[in-house]
Design a protein around this motif. Structure first.
Motif, PDB file in Angstrom:
ATOM      1  N   PHE A 125      11.024   4.379  -0.348  1.00  0.00           N
ATOM      2  CA  PHE A 125      10.776   3.454  -1.446  1.00  0.00           C
ATOM      3  C   PHE A 125       9.278   3.382  -1.730  1.00  0.00           C
ATOM      4  N   VAL A 126       8.936   2.791  -2.850  1.00  0.00           N
ATOM      5  CA  VAL A 126       7.550   2.535  -3.245  1.00  0.00           C
ATOM      6  C   VAL A 126       7.427   1.038  -3.451  1.00  0.00           C
ATOM      7  N   PHE A 127       6.228   0.488  -3.270  1.00  0.00           N
ATOM      8  CA  PHE A 127       6.085  -0.947  -3.480  1.00  0.00           C
ATOM      9  C   PHE A 127       4.805  -1.259  -4.246  1.00  0.00           C
ATOM     10  N   GLN A 128       4.822  -2.432  -4.876  1.00  0.00           N
ATOM     11  CA  GLN A 128       3.713  -2.839  -5.744  1.00  0.00           C
ATOM     12  C   GLN A 128       2.487  -3.256  -4.932  1.00  0.00           C
ATOM     13  N   ARG A 129       1.362  -3.350  -5.608  1.00  0.00           N
ATOM     14  CA  ARG A 129       0.091  -3.620  -4.932  1.00  0.00           C
ATOM     15  C   ARG A 129      -0.013  -5.046  -4.392  1.00  0.00           C
ATOM     16  N   HIS A 130       0.904  -5.924  -4.791  1.00  0.00           N
ATOM     17  CA  HIS A 130       0.878  -7.296  -4.275  1.00  0.00           C
ATOM     18  C   HIS A 130       1.475  -7.406  -2.873  1.00  0.00           C
ATOM     19  N   ILE A 131       1.895  -6.273  -2.322  1.00  0.00           N
ATOM     20  CA  ILE A 131       2.446  -6.232  -0.964  1.00  0.00           C
ATOM     21  C   ILE A 131       1.474  -5.473  -0.069  1.00  0.00           C
ATOM     22  N   ALA A 132       1.063  -6.091   1.036  1.00  0.00           N
ATOM     23  CA  ALA A 132       0.161  -5.435   1.989  1.00  0.00           C
ATOM     24  C   ALA A 132       0.973  -4.536   2.922  1.00  0.00           C
ATOM     25  N   HIS A 133       0.351  -3.430   3.315  1.00  0.00           N
ATOM     26  CA  HIS A 133       1.002  -2.402   4.132  1.00  0.00           C
ATOM     27  C   HIS A 133       0.247  -2.303   5.456  1.00  0.00           C
ATOM     28  N   LEU A 134       0.914  -2.660   6.551  1.00  0.00           N
ATOM     29  CA  LEU A 134       0.276  -2.673   7.861  1.00  0.00           C
ATOM     30  C   LEU A 134       0.792  -1.508   8.699  1.00  0.00           C
ATOM     31  N   SER A 158      -3.610  -1.766   4.126  1.00  0.00           N
ATOM     32  CA  SER A 158      -3.850  -1.403   2.727  1.00  0.00           C
ATOM     33  C   SER A 158      -2.838  -2.142   1.860  1.00  0.00           C
ATOM     34  N   ASP A 159      -2.800  -1.810   0.578  1.00  0.00           N
ATOM     35  CA  ASP A 159      -1.821  -2.438  -0.297  1.00  0.00           C
ATOM     36  C   ASP A 159      -1.002  -1.371  -1.002  1.00  0.00           C
ATOM     37  N   GLY A 160      -0.056  -1.803  -1.824  1.00  0.00           N
ATOM     38  CA  GLY A 160       0.820  -0.881  -2.533  1.00  0.00           C
ATOM     39  C   GLY A 160       0.117  -0.179  -3.673  1.00  0.00           C
ATOM     40  N   THR A 161       0.897   0.523  -4.458  1.00  0.00           N
ATOM     41  CA  THR A 161       0.330   1.347  -5.516  1.00  0.00           C
ATOM     42  C   THR A 161      -0.323   0.510  -6.603  1.00  0.00           C
ATOM     43  N   THR A 189      -3.706 -15.650  -3.689  1.00  0.00           N
ATOM     44  CA  THR A 189      -3.733 -14.308  -3.117  1.00  0.00           C
ATOM     45  C   THR A 189      -4.362 -14.336  -1.738  1.00  0.00           C
ATOM     46  N   VAL A 190      -3.712 -13.660  -0.784  1.00  0.00           N
ATOM     47  CA  VAL A 190      -4.299 -13.409   0.534  1.00  0.00           C
ATOM     48  C   VAL A 190      -4.883 -12.002   0.476  1.00  0.00           C
ATOM     49  N   THR A 191      -6.205 -11.896   0.450  1.00  0.00           N
ATOM     50  CA  THR A 191      -6.846 -10.587   0.327  1.00  0.00           C
ATOM     51  C   THR A 191      -6.657  -9.775   1.602  1.00  0.00           C
ATOM     52  N   LEU A 192      -6.895  -8.480   1.496  1.00  0.00           N
ATOM     53  CA  LEU A 192      -6.759  -7.625   2.671  1.00  0.00           C
ATOM     54  C   LEU A 192      -7.751  -8.013   3.760  1.00  0.00           C
ATOM     55  N   SER A 193      -8.956  -8.391   3.359  1.00  0.00           N
ATOM     56  CA  SER A 193      -9.950  -8.809   4.365  1.00  0.00           C
ATOM     57  C   SER A 193      -9.508 -10.098   5.051  1.00  0.00           C
ATOM     58  N   SER A 194      -8.895 -11.021   4.296  1.00  0.00           N
ATOM     59  CA  SER A 194      -8.367 -12.254   4.893  1.00  0.00           C
ATOM     60  C   SER A 194      -7.227 -11.943   5.843  1.00  0.00           C
TER      61      SER A 194
END
Length: 384
Positions: free
Chosen positions: A83-92, A9-12, A128-133
């Motif tokens: 911590f919280v992170f921005q949506r430009h960071i993917a979360h694995l 997923s991605d950040g907030t 941008t590297v999308t989540l699907s990519s």
């Protein structure tokens, strides 16, 4: 990669309610050198943190991946850090029975995986590297014990690189430490040196060439811009070239060894000394003042202006960003400490020794980076 992750997923996506202190908010720039760095000035409250992470908590051993702009950097979430992170960071979120977090983080930064990301990245202004990519990235997956062995080897090699970065940072800070040791606090003038206006040391002052865009070329005369003035030194990292015209303006704006260059628009007060190698072979653009000093050591003057003594004066002249730039009267009016010239010359000699140490550190950096790249390649190809 989707096979080894239970969730990607991605950040907030929400706009947080900021707090003056509390739980740090992490940006893409905070994911670097294989770690999460908490040098941020944005924070959220405990209540806001729970709201933003409710749908997908951040757990130690998760992996973060920068997916926008400066994409391709990865880090493992450390223990004991909320911590919280921005949506430009993917979360694995990983399947830890299949993949080791440190191994995956290291593999995501190997050249073969970066090349996959380069092909998949979309966008023009900001790639941008999308989540699907991201889910489709292919990573070698040896047995778990072998992953841990490989990660441990890469960790040791990277620790060597980290120590070298720390040594380089210490060398960078050494210049101002030497300055303060020899001349005292430049703001309070703690050693009571004579103070003079910069005008008293002026042999020649001019601003750079205007409207030279038509002269830009792939090779030719170096054309110094604001971005080439970094930390009191002249950098050629982003140098451009011009076919310099044979006219009075070109002669007026041509640098000589020992000239002190000062940025006078935008990012005011960047400073550098022109080295002997560029004597009479480069020009400056209109956003830079060229000051040719007399009766003062150029290296001493540049370091005074680049340090707290100059920064405080430039900040006052900038008037919180209202003023568009510095004029010649502003520059001539700068107040300069004037210790004995032999002490200034001694300072320059010590900085030459520091520069030699810097070259040694740079050479070691190249060696350790090459070693790490070789280990990455061998790890990815199953040769480690």
């Amino acid at each position: 990669m989707s096979d080894v992750c239970s969730r990607i997923s991605d950040g907030t996506h929400q706009s947080p309610s900021w707090a003056t202190s509390g739980i740090p908010f992490i940006f893409v720039s905070n994911i670097r050198n294989g770690s999460v760095h908490f040098d941020t000035d944005k924070f959220v409250s405990e209540l806001e943190f729970r709201k933003l992470t409710r749908s997908c908590p951040i757990d130690p051993g998760d992996v973060l991946y920068t997916a926008v702009g400066s994409y391709g950097h990865a880090a493992v979430v450390p223990e004991g850090k909320a911590f919280v992170f921005q949506r430009h960071i993917a979360h694995l979120k990983l399947r830890h029975d299949l993949v080791d977090a440190n191994y995956l983080s290291r593999m995501l930064e190997t050249p073969p995986v970066r090349r996959q990301a380069d092909k998949l990245a979309r966008g023009v202004a900001q790639k941008t590297v999308t989540l699907s990519s991201l889910r489709s990235l292919e990573i070698p997956l040896p047995p778990l014990d072998e992953q841990k062995r490989i990660a441990a080897i890469l960790d040791k090699a990277d620790a060597l690189r980290a120590k070298n970065r720390q040594a380089s940072a210490m060398i960078d800070s050494l210049t101002q430490s030497i300055f303060v040791e020899m001349f005292g606090d430049p703001v309070s003038n703690s050693k009571g040196w004579e103070i003079k206006p910069l005008a008293d040391f002026e042999l020649f002052l001019t601003s750079g060439s205007r409207g030279w865009a038509e002269y830009y070329a792939k090779t030719g005369t170096p054309f110094i811009r604001i971005q080439n003035l970094k930390g009191g030194k002249l950098s050629t990292d982003e140098i451009v070239f011009v076919n310099s015209p044979a006219n009075a303006e070109a002669r007026r704006t041509r640098v000589s060894a020992g000239d002190v260059l000062i940025s006078i628009t935008a990012d005011l007060g960047r400073v550098a000394v022109v080295p002997a190698a560029l004597h009479q072979s480069a020009n400056v653009n209109q956003h830079i003042a060229l000051f040719r000093p007399k009766n003062i050591n150029p290296t001493f003057l540049s370091n005074f202006l680049a340090g707290d003594g100059g920064k405080q004066q430039f900040a006052a002249l900038n008037r919180q960003g209202v003023k568009a730039g510095l004029n010649f009267a502003d520059i001539r009016g700068l107040k300069i400490m004037n210790p004995p010239i032999d002490l200034q010359d001694k300072f320059e000699g010590l900085l030459r020794l520091v520069a030699e140490r810097e070259l040694t550190a740079q050479a070691f950096t190249i060696e350790t980076d090459a070693l790490f790249a070789s280990l990455q390649h061998r790890a990815f190809s199953g040769q480690l």
